[in-house]
Motif scaffolding. Structure first.
Motif, PDB file in Angstrom:
ATOM      1  N   HIS A 184     -61.990  21.538  17.181  1.00  0.00           N
ATOM      2  CA  HIS A 184     -61.820  22.062  18.535  1.00  0.00           C
ATOM      3  C   HIS A 184     -62.910  23.082  18.817  1.00  0.00           C
ATOM      4  CE1 HIS A 184     -59.844  24.066  21.959  1.00  0.00           C
ATOM      5  NE2 HIS A 184     -59.072  22.997  22.050  1.00  0.00           N
ATOM      6  N   GLU A 219     -62.751  25.870  20.422  1.00  0.00           N
ATOM      7  CA  GLU A 219     -62.315  27.270  20.420  1.00  0.00           C
ATOM      8  C   GLU A 219     -61.252  27.570  19.362  1.00  0.00           C
ATOM      9  OE1 GLU A 219     -60.913  27.644  24.373  1.00  0.00           O
ATOM     10  OE2 GLU A 219     -62.919  27.725  25.287  1.00  0.00           O
ATOM     11  N   LYS A 220     -60.421  26.608  19.033  1.00  0.00           N
ATOM     12  CA  LYS A 220     -59.328  26.819  18.086  1.00  0.00           C
ATOM     13  C   LYS A 220     -59.775  26.330  16.710  1.00  0.00           C
ATOM     14  CE  LYS A 220     -55.942  26.066  21.765  1.00  0.00           C
ATOM     15  NZ  LYS A 220     -54.826  25.213  22.256  1.00  0.00           N
ATOM     16  N   TRP A 270     -64.487  16.766  22.444  1.00  0.00           N
ATOM     17  CA  TRP A 270     -63.548  17.683  23.078  1.00  0.00           C
ATOM     18  C   TRP A 270     -64.106  18.029  24.446  1.00  0.00           C
ATOM     19  CZ3 TRP A 270     -58.759  18.830  21.529  1.00  0.00           C
ATOM     20  CH2 TRP A 270     -58.422  18.614  20.184  1.00  0.00           C
ATOM     21  N   ASP A 288     -62.285  19.897  26.877  1.00  0.00           N
ATOM     22  CA  ASP A 288     -61.838  21.258  27.191  1.00  0.00           C
ATOM     23  C   ASP A 288     -60.789  21.655  26.168  1.00  0.00           C
ATOM     24  OD1 ASP A 288     -59.454  19.947  28.068  1.00  0.00           O
ATOM     25  OD2 ASP A 288     -60.238  19.811  30.102  1.00  0.00           O
ATOM     26  N   SER A 289     -59.959  22.628  26.485  1.00  0.00           N
ATOM     27  CA  SER A 289     -59.016  23.171  25.504  1.00  0.00           C
ATOM     28  C   SER A 289     -57.968  22.170  25.058  1.00  0.00           C
ATOM     29  CB  SER A 289     -58.323  24.413  26.069  1.00  0.00           C
ATOM     30  OG  SER A 289     -57.578  24.082  27.233  1.00  0.00           O
ATOM     31  N   LYS A 290     -57.667  21.167  25.886  1.00  0.00           N
ATOM     32  CA  LYS A 290     -56.623  20.226  25.484  1.00  0.00           C
ATOM     33  C   LYS A 290     -57.005  18.750  25.624  1.00  0.00           C
ATOM     34  CE  LYS A 290     -54.068  19.992  29.892  1.00  0.00           C
ATOM     35  NZ  LYS A 290     -52.712  20.131  30.473  1.00  0.00           N
TER      36      LYS A 290
END
Length: 348
Positions: A188, A190-191, A233, A235-237
């Motif tokens: 990911h 960011e995560k 990826w 975005d965040s999800k």
């Protein structure tokens, strides 16, 4: 037989040249090009840095070529040699642009320091050295701490192997979640704990690697129903995957729902080509305005047709026609934080 060949439909544009210019109205100029290899091979993987260093691996080649873009020229910095079998992935460190990771079919992941004429400063190995796990892909977490490599099928198991980037011995691995060659692993953006993996077995898996066991780590096993080629990826999800039959799928990794699927024929129509069998997908990335962009082309003729389309409100919209392209493109690298922000490499 000759009649069949003569009557076979040839791929061509479905609109005239003026309409193409109106539809694909975002323009890019070709700044520089170079021949990476004069042998019958192609650029397999590419990655770059904000300072515009570029690393490429070539099919059927055990080395890595490193270039630097400046003054509209590509200058070779060095050639990295050390893998005993073809290199399958290259990735610059997100923290230090002189550090480069690579994986190979020799079962090794390596870290190179470009300041010292490209010397290998760390070699990441399996604990069981008698078993060679040919790595098809690799990635590094966004904080640079964890490395993951995905292997081909070895004795009925396909492995995801993890390392602390500071240590040569692995932290551990997963081997029950895929049943065929692992083609992509992507952390990911960011995560640091979230990892996506894709395989020829048709599964797109989402893991939380902080969990203690593989079963607990596996959040979703998403059925793509086709061999996974590449993962991105968005975005965040949202995660996107292209398949080996040149389809595109978008997934919500928080709910496990498929958001949209775009077939090869639909993408072919979107880039205004007549024959979907000749259409191919290069990769998908997120542009400077956070819009997903798909790069696609046609195998017809000299393979010079290369175009991009955007995905807005789940619809495919024409974006760019790369009219200066010359040959079939296998991979691309995009960096939205620099002004010269779209670089591609052709079959050479």
């Amino acid at each position: 037989m000759a009649d069949i060949i003569e009557n076979e439909e040839l791929d061509k544009d479905t609109v005239d040249s003026n309409t193409l210019k109106q539809l694909f109205n975002k323009n890019y100029d070709l700044l520089a090009e170079t021949t990476v290899s004069e042998k019958k091979s192609y650029v397999n993987k590419i990655h770059g840095t904000k300072s515009l260093k570029l690393a490429v691996s070539v099919s059927n080649n055990n080395g890595i070529e490193v270039y630097e873009l400046g003054n509209n020229t590509l200058k070779q910095v060095c050639r990295l040699s050390g893998h005993q079998k073809p290199v399958t992935d290259v990735l610059f460190s997100s923290r230090e642009d002189h550090m480069l990771y690579s994986s190979g079919l020799d079962g090794l992941v390596k870290l190179w320091d470009l300041r010292a004429s490209g010397s290998c400063v760390q070699e990441y190995k399996d604990e069981e050295e008698q078993i060679i796990r040919p790595y098809e892909c690799m990635d590094v977490s966004c904080n640079g701490r964890v490395i993951c490599a995905g292997s081909q099928l070895v004795e009925d198991d396909a492995y995801l192997v993890f390392w602390d980037s500071r240590m040569p011995k692995p932290l551990g691995g997963y081997w029950n979640s895929h049943t065929d060659d692992i083609t992509q692993v992507k952390f990911h953006k960011e995560k640091t704990e979230i990892l996506a993996s894709g395989s020829i077995d048709g599964l797109l898996n989402i893991f939380n690697i902080l969990e203690q066991t593989e079963d607990d780590a596996l959040i979703y096993s998403l059925n793509v129903e086709n061999s996974v080629e590449k993962i991105s990826w968005l975005d965040s999800k949202r995660a996107a995957c292209t398949t080996q039959s040149n389809d595109l799928q978008l997934w919500d990794t928080e709910t496990g729902d498929q958001l949209k699927s775009y077939s090869r024929d639909k993408i072919s129509r979107s880039i205004k080509r007549s024959k979907d069998d000749d259409c191919y997908l290069v990769d998908i990335f997120t542009s400077i305005d956070d819009t997903p962009v798909l790069l696609a082309g046609s195998n017809a003729g000299d393979g010079d047709v290369l175009r991009s389309i955007t995905i807005a409100e789940k619809k495919l919209q024409p974006c760019t026609n790369f009219t200066q392209n010359k040959q079939i493109v296998r991979c691309c690298w995009y960096e939205k934080d620099v002004s010269m922000n779209h670089l591609t490499f052709d079959l050479q």
